[in-house]
Design an enzyme around this catalytic site. Structure first.
Site, short mmCIF file in Angstrom:
data_model
loop_
_atom_site.label_atom_id
_atom_site.label_comp_id
_atom_site.label_asym_id
_atom_site.label_seq_id
_atom_site.Cartn_x
_atom_site.Cartn_y
_atom_site.Cartn_z
N ASN A 101 0.82 -1.20 0.00
CA ASN A 101 0.00 0.00 0.00
C ASN A 101 0.86 1.26 0.00
O ASN A 101 0.99 1.93 -1.02
CB ASN A 101 -0.96 0.00 1.20
CG ASN A 101 -2.14 0.92 0.97
OD1 ASN A 101 -2.00 2.04 0.51
ND2 ASN A 101 -3.33 0.46 1.31
N ASP A 102 1.46 1.57 1.12
CA ASP A 102 2.19 2.83 1.26
C ASP A 102 3.37 2.93 0.30
O ASP A 102 3.73 4.03 -0.13
CB ASP A 102 2.69 3.00 2.69
CG ASP A 102 1.54 2.98 3.69
OD1 ASP A 102 0.49 3.59 3.40
OD2 ASP A 102 1.68 2.35 4.75
N VAL A 103 3.98 1.79 -0.06
CA VAL A 103 5.18 1.83 -0.90
C VAL A 103 4.88 2.13 -2.35
O VAL A 103 5.80 2.30 -3.16
CB VAL A 103 5.96 0.49 -0.80
CG1 VAL A 103 6.45 0.27 0.61
CG2 VAL A 103 5.12 -0.68 -1.29
N VAL A 104 3.58 2.23 -2.72
CA VAL A 104 3.20 2.62 -4.09
C VAL A 104 2.28 3.84 -4.06
O VAL A 104 1.63 4.15 -5.06
CB VAL A 104 2.51 1.46 -4.84
CG1 VAL A 104 3.48 0.33 -5.10
CG2 VAL A 104 1.28 0.95 -4.08
N ALA A 144 0.56 3.28 7.23
CA ALA A 144 0.75 4.71 7.50
C ALA A 144 -0.57 5.41 7.81
O ALA A 144 -0.58 6.56 8.24
CB ALA A 144 1.43 5.39 6.31
#
Length: 461
Positions: free
Chosen positions: A387-390, A428
């Site tokens: 999720n947060d890494v993209v 996050a």
């Protein structure tokens, strides 16, 4: 007591083995051998004192070793891949706590025998007590946050900086007193202050920052073990602790760089509102979704596919099904790679280990710097549990808590298939803007179940 020459030589050999083990752990093909070398050296190092020292309470020592071994073996066998960071945090905390207790006992030993020790021995003792206690208390909090025994959000209160500062000043004063006027009660109070500092240090940390703090505390533990080795005159502890301290520090810096933030901001950002944890509420904005058969058509006729794995993949234990799906696509002539973000999952290397367990060839696992330029030439990006890494907000939204964090450029692909259980935000706690792009299609459901349906649909094309 100065150890005999043969003992020192054995300890030196163990230290060399620890270095070789660390080198072996740097690559997937040598990791298993490196782990075995390190474990064997540790067993030898622990066994040596029984052969040259006149130990008291040998039975109690052996019972303690047996209990610890049983707990360690049971824990290693029972822990799930998703719980690996918690286990690392616990093991790290136990190491720091043990170093602090040994330093306290050594201080009592020195004072009880009125030994005239070099002043630096007292410096190393004070350092081991306070930093070991910090590592223990901080690691317990990180475990509780990751295990959801307490909120993973930053815990702050009015006056926290003042209390933290006062505790630090108190620790420095007591450390100086440990050197100038050594007394056991000073060491005990110093240890208690270390526990308080550890709690106050980690409580304000939230969201994706927790694994980075685990790495930092791991470095703390390594340094305390090295200092304890100096106090005890044990070269193997000195070398092993230095290795852990150096590796933990280096890893902490790498992870902080991967987040695009400084270590100071990670530790204290919440005190001024700069945490990596947002509101955590699901969005009601419209998105485009589809079923497995429609997604199968996208994947089945794509020439280039990149898979972005994340923590959700580990939770669902869907790595084996994902590997089968990738193999089917490759048999149809599709080029498929896995894009690995440095902080995907809950610890460095989490995705690498997870996919290696499913026998995914290591050559297919490409790090962020290697793969980011490929997304613009990719037909479909399949995001599984990440999720947060993209999240493009890291590049486009200055107010976002992850702003500045380098991400995988999945938004540059022609099509994005996003597998999610729900619209709930990631770790996050903020919305992922990629979900609302016109090129993104969501496939809702449990990752393992959805991948199974997708696999069958692709096979039937």
């Amino acid at each position: 007591m100065i150890a005999p020459t043969w003992v020192q030589l054995v300890y030196l050999a163990c230290a060399v083995c620890f270095i070789l083990a660390l080198k072996g752990l740097s690559g997937p093909k040598t990791a298993r051998a490196g782990n075995l070398i390190g474990a064997a050296a540790a067993v030898v190092a622990v066994s040596i004192p029984f052969f040259y020292l006149e130990l008291d309470h040998v039975v109690l020592i052996l019972v303690a070793i047996a209990i610890g071994t049983a707990i360690g073996v049971f824990g290693a066998q029972q822990v799930q891949m998703t719980q690996m960071p918690q286990m690392v945090a616990l093991f790290n905390g136990v190491g720091g706590g043990a170093a602090a207790l040994v330093a306290l006992l050594e201080l009592d030993e020195i004072l009880g025998h009125s030994r005239d020790e070099n002043w630096f021995i007292y410096v190393a003792t004070a350092f081991t007590i306070v930093v070991g206690a910090i590592s223990f208390a901080g690691s317990v909090v990180t475990f509780a946050k990751l295990q959801e025994l307490m909120t993973s959000r930053p815990v702050v209160f009015a006056g926290l900086p003042l209390v933290f500062g006062a505790a630090l000043v108190g620790a420095v004063v007591l450390s100086v007193l440990t050197v100038t006027s050594p007394a056991l009660w000073i060491g005990i109070v110093l240890g208690l202050l270390g526990l308080a500092i550890g709690l106050l240090l980690v409580l304000p940390v939230g969201g994706a920052d927790v694994p980075i703090v685990i790495s930092l505390l791991n470095a703390f533990t390594g340094l305390t073990v090295a200092a304890g080795g100096y106090v005890l005159g044990n070269v193997v502890l000195l070398v092993a602790g230095t290795l852990v301290g150096a590796a933990g520090t280096f890893l902490t810096m790498l992870m902080a760089n991967a987040m695009g933030r400084s270590v100071a901001n990670i530790l204290f950002g919440a005190l001024k509102g700069g945490s990596t944890l947002g509101a955590g509420e699901a969005s009601d904005r419209p998105v485009k979704s589809a079923g497995p058969s429609d997604i199968a058509i996208l994947l089945g006729y794509a020439d280039r596919v990149i898979v972005v794995p994340g923590y959700g993949l580990a939770v669902a234990q869907a790595q084996h099904t994902l590997r089968e799906l990738v193999e089917v696509m490759m048999e149809r002539g599709t080029r498929v790679d896995y894009a690995i973000h440095p902080v995907a999952g809950r610890m460095p290397g989490h995705m690498n280990v997870l996919l290696a367990e499913a026998q995914v060839p290591y050559e297919q696992l490409l790090e962020m710097d290697e793969i980011n330029g490929e997304f613009k030439h990719t037909d479909v990006v399949l995001v599984v549990g990440a999720n947060d890494v993209v999240n493009p907000a890291a590049k486009t939204t200055p107010g976002a808590p992850i702003y500045g964090m380098p991400i995988l450029n999945a938004d540059e692909a022609k099509q994005v298939v996003f597998m999610k259980r729900s619209m709930r935000p990631g770790f996050a706690g903020i919305e992922n803007e990629l979900l609302f792009e016109p090129t993104t299609t969501l496939l809702f459901g449990d990752a393992k179940e959805s991948l199974g349906k997708l696999l069958n649909a692709v096979k039937s094309l």
